[in-house]
Motif scaffolding. Structure first.
Motif, short mmCIF file in Angstrom:
data_model
loop_
_atom_site.label_atom_id
_atom_site.label_comp_id
_atom_site.label_asym_id
_atom_site.label_seq_id
_atom_site.Cartn_x
_atom_site.Cartn_y
_atom_site.Cartn_z
N CYS A 180 -5.22 5.69 -0.31
CA CYS A 180 -4.12 5.79 0.60
C CYS A 180 -4.58 6.07 1.93
N ASP B 140 -4.63 2.63 3.72
CA ASP B 140 -3.37 1.96 3.87
C ASP B 140 -2.71 2.44 4.97
N GLY C 58 0.87 -1.16 -0.03
CA GLY C 58 -0.16 0.06 0.01
C GLY C 58 0.77 1.21 -0.16
#
Length: 130
Positions: free
Chosen positions: A95, A98, A72
């Motif tokens: 994101c 992640d 990620g």
């Protein structure tokens, strides 16, 4: 060939102790705080994307074969107070999810390696790189 040469001062590798419960956000902070012999991140680091990949030995086949798996990415400063809400990240950018992933989520084992690509913000407009 000039596009493949680099005057980078980054080391070939950095040892950062990590446990299976370590999150990508915690790894990002460790990388941001690393100063040996130069800082690893650009200054300012806000908007820099760190892309993580797990590298491990494929035990199902040949023990000398290494394979990789995406873990990620984390954007430095994303979602924090004072960060511009329109800093080049779409609202649905994955994101944000992640940052809370752990190494255990990716089945990290002692002896595995973690590769990190450092993508500074775009020089022209400061947008976060995809």
């Amino acid at each position: 060939m000039n596009e493949f040469t680099s005057d980078s001062h980054l080391p070939l590798y950095v040892e950062i102790p990590a446990w299976r419960s370590t999150t990508l956000d915690e790894l990002s902070l460790d990388i941001a705080n690393e100063q040996s012999p130069h800082p690893l991140l650009p200054s300012p680091a806000i908007g820099t994307r760190l892309v993580f990949r797990l590298i491990y030995v494929d035990t199902r086949k040949d023990s000398s074969r290494h394979v990789s798996k995406d873990l990620g990415s984390v954007v430095i400063g994303a979602g924090l107070p004072g960060a511009d809400a329109d800093a080049g990240l779409p609202d649905d950018d994955p994101c944000y999810d992640d940052a809370h992933k752990t190494l255990a989520d990716a089945k990290f084992m002692p002896g595995d390696f973690i590769s990190c690509a450092i993508l500074p913000p775009n020089d022209l407009d400061g947008a976060v790189e995809p």
